[in-house]
Design an enzyme around this catalytic site. Structure first.
Site, mmCIF file in Angstrom:
data_model
loop_
_atom_site.group_PDB
_atom_site.id
_atom_site.type_symbol
_atom_site.label_atom_id
_atom_site.label_comp_id
_atom_site.label_asym_id
_atom_site.label_seq_id
_atom_site.Cartn_x
_atom_site.Cartn_y
_atom_site.Cartn_z
ATOM 1 N N LYS A 44 2.332 -10.635 -3.567
ATOM 2 C CA LYS A 44 3.237 -9.487 -3.361
ATOM 3 C C LYS A 44 4.692 -9.944 -3.339
ATOM 4 O O LYS A 44 5.576 -9.271 -3.888
ATOM 5 C CB LYS A 44 2.866 -8.772 -2.061
ATOM 6 C CG LYS A 44 1.467 -8.149 -2.131
ATOM 7 C CD LYS A 44 0.984 -7.739 -0.763
ATOM 8 C CE LYS A 44 -0.423 -7.189 -0.793
ATOM 9 N NZ LYS A 44 -1.018 -7.052 0.543
ATOM 10 N N GLY B 154 0.792 -1.242 0.000
ATOM 11 C CA GLY B 154 0.000 0.000 0.000
ATOM 12 C C GLY B 154 0.813 1.275 0.000
ATOM 13 O O GLY B 154 1.459 1.627 -0.983
HETATM 14 N N1 LIG Z 1 -8.317 -1.969 -0.643
HETATM 15 C C1 LIG Z 1 -7.031 -1.785 -0.430
HETATM 16 O O1 LIG Z 1 -6.634 -1.283 0.623
HETATM 17 C C2 LIG Z 1 -6.021 -2.185 -1.474
HETATM 18 C C3 LIG Z 1 -4.651 -2.025 -1.187
HETATM 19 C C4 LIG Z 1 -3.709 -2.329 -2.170
HETATM 20 C C5 LIG Z 1 -4.137 -2.801 -3.398
HETATM 21 N N2 LIG Z 1 -5.471 -2.971 -3.623
HETATM 22 C C6 LIG Z 1 -5.869 -3.454 -4.954
HETATM 23 O O2 LIG Z 1 -6.617 -2.408 -5.594
HETATM 24 C C7 LIG Z 1 -7.593 -2.985 -6.454
HETATM 25 C C8 LIG Z 1 -8.972 -2.439 -6.062
HETATM 26 O O3 LIG Z 1 -9.259 -2.807 -4.736
HETATM 27 P P1 LIG Z 1 -10.476 -2.152 -3.913
HETATM 28 O O4 LIG Z 1 -10.258 -2.559 -2.501
HETATM 29 O O5 LIG Z 1 -10.618 -0.730 -4.251
HETATM 30 O O6 LIG Z 1 -11.694 -2.991 -4.497
HETATM 31 P P2 LIG Z 1 -13.266 -2.647 -4.346
HETATM 32 O O7 LIG Z 1 -13.501 -1.717 -3.228
HETATM 33 O O8 LIG Z 1 -13.968 -3.960 -4.357
HETATM 34 O O9 LIG Z 1 -13.602 -1.874 -5.701
HETATM 35 C C9 LIG Z 1 -13.600 -2.516 -6.955
HETATM 36 C C10 LIG Z 1 -14.234 -1.566 -7.968
HETATM 37 O O10 LIG Z 1 -14.178 -2.185 -9.251
HETATM 38 C C11 LIG Z 1 -15.419 -2.003 -9.879
HETATM 39 N N3 LIG Z 1 -15.675 -3.072 -10.842
HETATM 40 C C12 LIG Z 1 -15.859 -4.386 -10.624
HETATM 41 N N4 LIG Z 1 -16.075 -5.026 -11.779
HETATM 42 C C13 LIG Z 1 -16.014 -4.081 -12.747
HETATM 43 C C14 LIG Z 1 -16.178 -4.109 -14.156
HETATM 44 N N5 LIG Z 1 -16.443 -5.232 -14.812
HETATM 45 N N6 LIG Z 1 -16.052 -2.945 -14.843
HETATM 46 C C15 LIG Z 1 -15.806 -1.783 -14.202
HETATM 47 N N7 LIG Z 1 -15.649 -1.687 -12.859
HETATM 48 C C16 LIG Z 1 -15.750 -2.833 -12.156
HETATM 49 C C17 LIG Z 1 -16.452 -2.003 -8.771
HETATM 50 O O11 LIG Z 1 -17.623 -1.362 -9.231
HETATM 51 P P3 LIG Z 1 -18.917 -1.135 -8.279
HETATM 52 O O12 LIG Z 1 -18.449 -0.155 -7.215
HETATM 53 O O13 LIG Z 1 -19.937 -0.531 -9.190
HETATM 54 O O14 LIG Z 1 -19.271 -2.477 -7.737
HETATM 55 C C18 LIG Z 1 -15.706 -1.226 -7.692
HETATM 56 O O15 LIG Z 1 -15.905 0.152 -7.855
HETATM 57 C C19 LIG Z 1 -7.431 -4.489 -6.319
HETATM 58 O O16 LIG Z 1 -6.551 -4.955 -7.321
HETATM 59 C C20 LIG Z 1 -6.785 -4.647 -4.960
HETATM 60 O O17 LIG Z 1 -6.026 -5.837 -4.851
HETATM 61 C C21 LIG Z 1 -6.407 -2.666 -2.709
#
Ligand SMILES: NC(=O)c1ccc[n+]([C@@H]2O[C@H](COP(=O)([O-])OP(=O)(O)OC[C@H]3O[C@@H](n4cnc5c(N)ncnc54)[C@H](OP(=O)(O)O)[C@@H]3O)[C@@H](O)[C@H]2O)c1
Length: 426
Positions: free
Chosen positions: A206, A135
């Protein structure tokens, strides 16, 4: 400062995507100053257009099909924050790179499983992923740029905040794994399906990325030995305390004469080790280089702000035209060391019937496998009943330890599957 903004299209408006939009609005001045020009979101994509996200998306072009962002002439850089190694995330990243558009992503699964072919597809087009590992900690930049002059011998880290939170709470409150996991799910620190985190897969993704950057070997997720934290018990924490250790889930990549070893598993680390004191949801990354010695970075490994901080740092680099090859250097195949060849010290906890001769049987098996004991601890006395016996060993080979455990488990006086935790040096 150039008035010509860098325009970006953001796919995924969840935790990270929402965080990026918010950061770019809140810190617009400092970001523009450091980027040399404003960074402006012009288009977005998510699944549900009607959802109230608390974000101002008025005036932004909306795409139901994320991959269409790649073809938008008003998008200079594509930011992929959907997640997953296949499906819409992969389609979008590939479409953008094919169109010659720089990509910024936080997607560790995609990089760990498809990183080699994506780098090839990218060619000289930037593909940046600072947010994919730890992160808000600039671990990728540190390895690829800050420590670039070193031969790296080891990269190790606490790479999953959910596991570190669970292990920290188990230690502090003397509670069992299942109980703490259920609470973490209620508090939103663990997913309803937590297996990706607690079985070590997320940390292994990672570590795969870190190993490629540190050692210049192609990303190879299948080479990582992965164990999670389900089997760590409250009793092991008590024993660790007595022995002067903390229990942490570590991802460790090392270069040895035999090749490169990559492993994720619970470890006993000496209480005085810097990584032993990294608690709760915090992450840490430790790098050992031949010139710099040990460098330890720690901070928040997840969450909207820290992850957006890393995403936007990548955008600033692109705005400035600063660019290094995807993996820092061309990747060259290197042999992987299988876990059976791992050498190290071990903690072994047995539940044995408290009767004469049992310890002699156990130590006999260890002797037969050339394993020498460092210490032995028996807690309490309960003749005829099960009591914990903890053994720690001097350095030995994993294959021998596995063979010994199989025989120890078969002894009539051993009541449960032995618990094994590897001991890491400080
Ligand atoms: N969360 C963390 O702290 C964190 C840290 C480091 C890395 N990451 C990485 O960052 C990425 C995102 O994580 P996140 O936690 O933000 O996930 P999240 O909260 O589940 O958000 C995912 C987003 O993707 C959208 N989505 C899903 N399917 C889609 C599609 N077919 N077309 C367009 N949009 C689509 C969803 O839309 P809707 O909102 O409309 O459902 C949602 O807005 C992942 O790769 C994760 O591993 C996350």
């Amino acid at each position: 400062m150039s008035a010509h903004p860098l325009t970006i299209g953001v796919a995924g408006l969840g935790t990270v995507g929402g965080g990026v939009l918010k950061l770019l609005a809140d810190n617009a001045d400092v970001v523009a100053a450091r980027a040399g020009r404003p960074i402006v979101v012009t288009a977005v994509s998510a699944r549900d257009r009607s959802r109230d996200r608390g974000l101002n998306t008025a005036g932004l072009r909306w795409y139901d099909d994320a991959a269409a962002l790649a073809g938008d002439p008003g998008v200079d850089v594509v930011v992929e924050l959907i997640g997953g190694s296949e499906g819409p995330a992969r389609d979008l990243v590939e479409a953008a790179l094919r169109a010659g558009k720089p990509v910024v992503t936080a997607n560790k699964a995609l990089l760990a499983l498809r990183g080699a072919e994506l780098a090839q597809l990218a060619g000289t087009t930037p593909l940046a992923f600072e947010a994919a590992v730890a992160g808000g900690i600039p671990a990728i930049k540190a390895l690829r740029e800050g420590l670039a002059a070193n031969n790296i011998t080891r990269v190790a880290g606490i790479l999953n905040g959910t596991c570190n939170y669970i292990l920290t709470t188990m230690r502090e409150q003397g509670r069992e794994f299942a109980d703490v996991l259920a609470e973490a799910q209620k508090l939103g620190y663990a997913e309803s399906d937590p297996s990706f985190d607690i079985d070590g897969i997320d940390a292994a993704h990672k570590l795969t990325i870190l190993a490629a950057l540190a050692f210049g070997r192609p990303v190879d997720f299948s080479a990582v030995h992965v164990e999670g934290i389900r089997e760590v018990s409250a009793l092991d924490f008590q024993m660790a305390e007595d022995l002067g250790y903390r229990i942490k889930l570590l991802g460790i990549a090392e270069r040895t004469e035999a090749g490169i070893s990559t492993r994720v598993h619970p470890c006993m680390v000496p209480q005085a080790a810097p990584i032993a004191r990294v608690d709760g949801v915090f992450n840490a990354v430790e790098v050992v280089g031949d010139q710099c010695g040990r460098v330890v970075l720690q901070g928040r490994g997840a969450g909207a702000g820290p992850t957006a901080s890393a995403v936007v740092a990548d955008l600033i680099d692109i705005a400035r035209g600063r660019h290094t090859p995807v993996w820092g250097a061309p990747l060259a195949a290197a042999p992987s060391v299988p876990m059976a060849r791992h050498t190290g010290c071990y903690y072994l906890r047995l539940m044995v019937v408290d009767r004469p001769g049992v310890i002699a049987d156990v130590t006999g098996v260890l002797r037969d496998n050339s394993i020498s004991l460092e210490s032995m601890l028996q807690r309490g006395r309960a003749p005829g009943e099960a009591v914990p016996v903890v053994l720690t060993t001097h350095e030995c080979e994993e294959a021998g330890m596995r063979a010994a455990i199989a025989r120890i488990e078969a002894l009539a006086a051993v009541m449960e599957k032995p618990a094994l935790i590897r001991i890491e040096p400080a």
